[in-house]
Scaffold this motif. Structure first.
Motif, short mmCIF file in Angstrom:
data_model
loop_
_atom_site.label_atom_id
_atom_site.label_comp_id
_atom_site.label_asym_id
_atom_site.label_seq_id
_atom_site.Cartn_x
_atom_site.Cartn_y
_atom_site.Cartn_z
N GLN A 1 0.79 -0.92 -0.16
CA GLN A 1 -0.17 0.32 -0.18
C GLN A 1 0.66 1.28 -0.16
O GLN A 1 0.19 2.55 0.23
CB GLN A 1 -0.49 -0.23 1.18
CG GLN A 1 -0.59 0.04 2.75
CD GLN A 1 -0.51 -0.42 3.05
OE1 GLN A 1 0.12 -1.56 3.41
NE2 GLN A 1 -0.70 -1.25 4.60
N GLU B 1 -9.55 3.90 2.60
CA GLU B 1 -9.99 3.38 3.73
C GLU B 1 -8.32 2.23 3.44
O GLU B 1 -7.46 1.34 4.38
CB GLU B 1 -10.26 2.27 4.56
CG GLU B 1 -11.46 3.64 5.01
CD GLU B 1 -10.70 2.48 6.30
OE1 GLU B 1 -11.08 2.08 7.81
OE2 GLU B 1 -10.69 4.14 7.37
N ASN B 2 -8.04 1.25 2.31
CA ASN B 2 -7.07 0.76 2.03
C ASN B 2 -5.55 0.97 1.38
O ASN B 2 -4.72 -0.05 2.15
CB ASN B 2 -7.34 -0.19 0.96
CG ASN B 2 -8.82 -1.44 0.40
OD1 ASN B 2 -8.91 -2.11 1.89
ND2 ASN B 2 -9.47 -1.86 -0.29
N LEU C 1 -4.51 3.27 3.70
CA LEU C 1 -3.45 2.74 5.42
C LEU C 1 -2.84 2.02 5.81
O LEU C 1 -3.02 0.47 5.31
CB LEU C 1 -4.73 3.80 6.15
CG LEU C 1 -5.29 4.69 5.90
CD1 LEU C 1 -6.78 4.92 7.05
CD2 LEU C 1 -4.38 5.99 6.07
N PRO C 2 -2.15 2.21 6.23
CA PRO C 2 -1.64 3.22 7.34
C PRO C 2 -0.11 3.67 5.81
O PRO C 2 0.29 2.36 5.56
CB PRO C 2 -0.33 2.48 8.15
CG PRO C 2 -0.35 1.14 8.43
CD PRO C 2 -1.54 0.66 7.61
N PHE D 1 3.69 4.68 5.29
CA PHE D 1 4.71 4.65 5.97
C PHE D 1 4.80 3.78 7.28
O PHE D 1 4.73 4.00 8.09
CB PHE D 1 5.13 6.00 6.43
CG PHE D 1 5.13 7.07 5.40
CD1 PHE D 1 6.35 7.17 3.62
CD2 PHE D 1 4.68 8.19 5.64
CE1 PHE D 1 5.79 7.62 3.28
CE2 PHE D 1 4.68 9.27 3.90
CZ PHE D 1 4.69 8.92 3.20
N ASN D 2 4.70 2.41 6.66
CA ASN D 2 4.64 2.07 7.49
C ASN D 2 5.57 0.83 7.77
O ASN D 2 5.86 -0.30 8.85
CB ASN D 2 2.98 0.73 8.30
CG ASN D 2 3.30 0.09 6.71
OD1 ASN D 2 3.48 0.29 5.81
ND2 ASN D 2 2.52 -1.79 7.06
N LEU E 1 -8.72 -3.48 -4.32
CA LEU E 1 -8.13 -4.80 -4.13
C LEU E 1 -7.71 -4.62 -2.42
O LEU E 1 -8.23 -5.84 -2.25
CB LEU E 1 -6.87 -5.23 -4.48
CG LEU E 1 -7.38 -5.62 -6.46
CD1 LEU E 1 -5.33 -5.78 -6.59
CD2 LEU E 1 -8.18 -6.79 -7.16
N GLY E 2 -7.56 -4.00 -1.76
CA GLY E 2 -7.14 -3.81 -0.86
C GLY E 2 -5.80 -5.15 -0.57
O GLY E 2 -4.95 -5.14 -1.50
N LYS E 3 -5.89 -5.75 1.04
CA LYS E 3 -4.37 -6.23 0.70
C LYS E 3 -4.63 -7.34 0.34
O LYS E 3 -3.04 -7.75 -0.08
CB LYS E 3 -4.26 -7.12 2.57
CG LYS E 3 -4.01 -5.89 3.47
CD LYS E 3 -3.80 -6.33 4.94
CE LYS E 3 -3.81 -5.52 6.03
NZ LYS E 3 -3.64 -5.60 7.34
N SER E 4 -6.06 -7.38 -0.11
CA SER E 4 -5.26 -9.20 -0.51
C SER E 4 -4.57 -9.25 -2.25
O SER E 4 -4.48 -10.44 -2.57
CB SER E 4 -7.32 -10.11 -1.59
OG SER E 4 -8.15 -8.79 -1.92
N GLN F 1 -2.09 -8.30 -2.66
CA GLN F 1 -0.88 -8.96 -2.60
C GLN F 1 -0.69 -10.51 -2.90
O GLN F 1 0.93 -11.00 -2.94
CB GLN F 1 -0.04 -8.71 -0.76
CG GLN F 1 0.26 -7.28 -0.77
CD GLN F 1 0.10 -7.28 0.90
OE1 GLN F 1 -0.50 -6.97 1.44
NE2 GLN F 1 1.98 -7.11 1.50
N ILE F 2 -1.21 -10.96 -2.95
CA ILE F 2 -1.01 -12.45 -3.09
C ILE F 2 -1.47 -13.25 -4.39
O ILE F 2 -0.95 -14.40 -4.91
CB ILE F 2 -2.02 -13.54 -2.50
CG1 ILE F 2 -3.03 -12.78 -2.54
CG2 ILE F 2 -1.56 -12.79 -0.93
CD1 ILE F 2 -4.95 -14.22 -1.02
N GLU G 1 -6.27 -7.57 -11.92
CA GLU G 1 -7.61 -8.49 -11.69
C GLU G 1 -7.71 -7.32 -10.88
O GLU G 1 -9.24 -7.58 -10.71
CB GLU G 1 -6.85 -8.94 -10.07
CG GLU G 1 -7.44 -9.88 -9.82
CD GLU G 1 -7.20 -11.33 -10.15
OE1 GLU G 1 -7.98 -12.22 -9.68
OE2 GLU G 1 -6.37 -11.60 -11.17
N MET H 1 -12.78 -6.82 -11.06
CA MET H 1 -13.59 -6.05 -10.20
C MET H 1 -14.26 -5.16 -10.60
O MET H 1 -15.65 -4.92 -10.39
CB MET H 1 -13.10 -5.14 -9.21
CG MET H 1 -11.16 -6.70 -8.87
SD MET H 1 -11.96 -8.48 -7.74
CE MET H 1 -12.35 -7.29 -6.25
#
Lengths: 363, 400
Positions: free
Chosen positions: A34, A166-167, A169-170, A172-173, A236-239, A241-242, A249, A253
């Motif tokens: 992200q 929201e996806n 965030l955050p 600089f982690n 996509l959000g976190k998913s 990543q896989i 992809e 959506m």
């Protein structure tokens, strides 16, 4: 030798297509997910530094390709040897791009089509385009890059209903070291591969405008890639990543009122054209470079054999997508760094030390 | 002369390019499949086989020739043969194998791209869902918009149950699920959402539960609560009330009814017009504090007393009662989730997004922090509508 001339504007667009090229389909640095769209700008900055180093070299030898510069700086034997190393770099870049698009097509739409049925027609078109020279490539690219940029702009509108801020965030982690590493690997791929344009810059009709054109092209490409990555994360959000091909992809959506769906084939075609331009430029650089190394009168007969050679590289050096991903992750950064930073820097250093070019040799 | 020659040369070039074009386009025809050779699957069920290892997958396949507009009917028929769907069961060591093994029985190749629902038996869910469904995520055919459901019954029988007004039960299930906003007591989950939640380290998943209801000897479908999955494994269930509580916290209540007991006896039911939720998670010292603010606007829909509820004073009382009812639902969901130690509300994910440093500190023992979390609930209920009447027909104002 190819006597075609392109304008500075065409160079800008070529650089954009070349940089967007394969990264847009198979992004590197996915562990930063992200934050990748932000790190992209750091990578762009570093990549511009690399590019300006090479441009500085070019401006000392205007009208000369990288290989001619090598011979000037290192003398015929060592110069030719370094040029041969660069040929290998072009071959690997082009073969890698072909391999990425072959895998993309095979794992999404042409699931049962054999590799050769996809690659051979593609290679034939590549060879045909390459033989027509840089002018034809640049002109066809104008159309293709416009449609890709248009697609990216339109896709901002298309994802409005599925984009979740929201996806993102955050911010600089990541640990700082990882940010630096990712930005360097981004500077090398996709931005650093632009060192290939050292073979094409002499074809620009006004060499004084080259600096600005490169700057504009790389920033444009950075913006396009960052936008696509930004949208992909939001959708996509976190998913994401896989996924192997997150950008593809995320176009899957898109769903406007159950009506505008399954649009993924349009970006697929668009990305394919970007990969096409990237591969054709690699092929062109290969053919022209080889002709220069061996002092041939024309590069045209070399297009077909090198096209087949690219096919071989795509099939043999990148046999599977997991090996390709591992290559991008572990090898590419070091391998690319040699060609996009170290060798040009060395050439520049030696040229400065030897006081080249001498006044009377300047055109 | 030279002009003619040149033209012929150009023509030849054109022919060559055309040939090349065909060559490129024809590559896509390699695995072409004609419609009449496809078995279109609309619903799938996953279970363990009675004996042996692997998975038993049931497919609901459409008989395209049997699906037609009523009226143009096949007339006499009426026998078992005119059923518009065909239920096929197949087993294999993996889901993919089961799909391919179905070709031992099906004359046509299964086509999964249009599949709508995947029904997972609780037995499989207890062992883990991702290993069973990996194929559906990995393969380019099936879409990630398929609805996921759990069932305590045999998924095959469930797909074979009567579909009510629809002809295909998988499509009926899709409609049942998508109408969740009429009650907000079911939480629909797509396969893509499920994977997304799995990527969140501290979150737990939920899936809606569907089961067979016997009605006068006929089998019918019934959506019945929610299953809670922790780390991909089924750990427990939520009932309707608790599911509503979950939806309040997630801010996914889109409609539905709130029924309250009136102090003077009788009940009043209000319909939810709009609802909005704000959640805030903070970590103070060694405890997690959660603030949940719900704003809900309703309209009086039905009452079972002879009192006049439409006066402003009565409506105010109704609002307080509703606020309590909503808080009650939220508390019930929280209690159940804490019992299962499953963060189905994504409190941890909120911390991850808004306070990454704290999340990093707490994530290893998030289960403990979640169970100990202090939750503050504020509900602001408003009754805005009273429908078309004011008081019951026989209502008489009490005399002073």
């Amino acid at each position: 030798m190819d006597q075609g001339k392109i304008s500075a504007g065409q160079l800008t667009l070529l650089i954009m297509s070349f940089t967007i090229g394969s990264w847009v389909v198979l992004p590197t640095g996915i562990q930063a997910w992200q934050n990748l769209w932000l790190i992209m700008f750091m990578g762009l900055g570093t990549g511009l530094l690399f590019a300006y180093l090479s441009l500085f070299l070019f401006r000392r030898f205007p009208g000369k390709t990288l290989f001619e510069i090598h011979e000037r700086v290192y003398g015929p034997v060592l110069g030719k040897f370094i040029s041969l190393c660069f040929l290998w770099f072009f071959l690997q870049t082009g073969g890698g791009t072909l391999a990425i698009f072959k895998t993309l097509l095979r794992s999404t739409v042409f699931t049962a089509t054999p590799d050769l049925a996809i690659l051979v027609p593609l290679i034939l078109i590549l060879v045909y385009g390459c033989r027509r020279g840089i002018e034809v490539i640049a002109r066809s690219n104008q159309l293709l890059i416009m449609s890709t940029v248009g697609l990216v702009l339109v896709s901002i509108l298309l994802v409005v209903n599925i984009f979740n801020p929201e996806n993102l965030l955050p911010f600089f982690n990541l640990p700082f070291s990882e940010v630096i590493w990712t930005s360097i690997s981004l500077a090398v791929f996709p931005f650093g591969q632009n060192v290939l344009f050292m073979m094409i810059l002499p074809r620009v009709n006004r060499w004084q405008k080259v600096n600005g054109a490169v700057l504009k092209g790389m920033i444009g490409a950075g913006l396009v890639l960052s936008t696509i990555q930004f949208l992909a994360v939001g959708v996509l959000g976190k998913s994401g990543q896989i996924l192997v091909f997150p950008t593809y992809e995320f176009y899957r959506m898109i769903n406007i009122a159950q009506f505008l769906t399954r649009l993924e084939l349009i970006p697929l075609l668009n990305f394919l054209t970007m990969g096409f331009i990237k591969t054709i430029l690699c092929l062109y650089a290969l053919a022209v470079g080889t002709a220069q190394v061996f002092n041939l009168r024309t590069y045209r007969p070399l297009a077909l054999p090198f096209g087949l050679f690219l096919l071989l590289v795509a099939e043999r050096i990148f046999p599977s997508i997991s090996e390709h991903m591992r290559y991008l992750e572990e090898v590419q950064t070091f391998f690319g760094l040699i060609f996009s930073l170290l060798l040009p820097m060395m050439t520049l250093g030696i040229a400065l030390l030897r006081g080249l070019p001498r006044r009377r040799m300047a055109p | 002369m030279t002009g003619k020659l040149q033209r012929r040369k150009r023509l030849k070039k054109g022919q060559g390019l055309l040939l090349l074009l065909f060559l490129v386009l024809a590559g896509g025809c390699w695995d072409r499949r004609e419609l009449e050779n496809l078995a279109v699957v609309l619903g799938m069920g996953v279970d363990f086989p009675a004996q042996g290892e692997g998975y038993e997958v049931s497919f609901q396949i459409v008989r395209a020739s049997q699906i037609q507009t009523p009226g143009s009917g096949v007339g006499g028929g009426g026998g078992g043969e005119s059923k518009p769907v065909w239920l096929l069961r197949s087993t294999g060591p993996t889901f993919f194998e089961a799909v391919r093994n179905a070709t031992f029985q099906s004359s046509r190749r299964l086509f999964l791209s249009h599949n709508q629902v995947v029904i997972i038996s609780t037995e499989v869910a207890k062992k883990g869902i991702l290993p069973a469904l990996d194929f559906l995520i990995r393969d380019p055919g099936p879409r990630n918009t398929q609805w996921l459901l759990l069932t305590p019954d045999d998924p095959g029988q469930l797909l074979d149950a009567a579909a009510g007004l629809e002809r295909v039960s998988a499509l009926a299930i899709t409609d049942l699920i998508q109408d969740y906003h009429l009650t907000s007591k079911i939480r629909p989950v797509k396969i893509g959402d499920y994977v997304e939640m799995m990527m969140q380290k501290t979150s737990a998943n939920t899936l809606p539960v569907i089961r067979i209801k016997e009605n006068a000897g006929k089998k019918e479908l019934l959506l019945d609560g929610t299953g809670v999955l922790k780390d991909d494994r089924l750990v427990g269930f939520l009932n309707y009330k608790e599911t509503r509580g979950l939806l309040w916290i997630l801010g996914e209540v889109k409609g539905g009814l709130i029924t309250v007991d009136l102090p003077g006896g009788g009940k009043a039911t209000c319909e939810i017009f709009t609802a909005a939720t704000k959640v805030k998670v903070e970590a103070r010292a060694d405890q997690v504090h959660v603030k949940i603010e719900v704003k809900v606007e309703t309209g009086l829909g039905a009452q079972t007393t002879y009192d006049d509820l439409s006066t402003t004073g009565q409506l105010k009382k109704l609002e307080t009662l509703q606020g309590k009812a909503v808080e009650d639902e939220i508390r019930a969901a929280l209690a159940k989730a804490k019992e299962y130690k499953a963060d189905i509300f994504g409190f941890g994910e909120y911390l991850f997004k808004h306070d990454f440093r704290t999340w990093q500190r707490l994530q290893k023992e998030w289960e403990r922090y979640f169970v100990d979390a202090q939750v503050e609930i504020k509900v602001e209920a408003k009754v805005e509508g009273i429908g078309l009447v004011t008081r019951p027909a026989n209502y008489q104002a009490p005399e002073e």
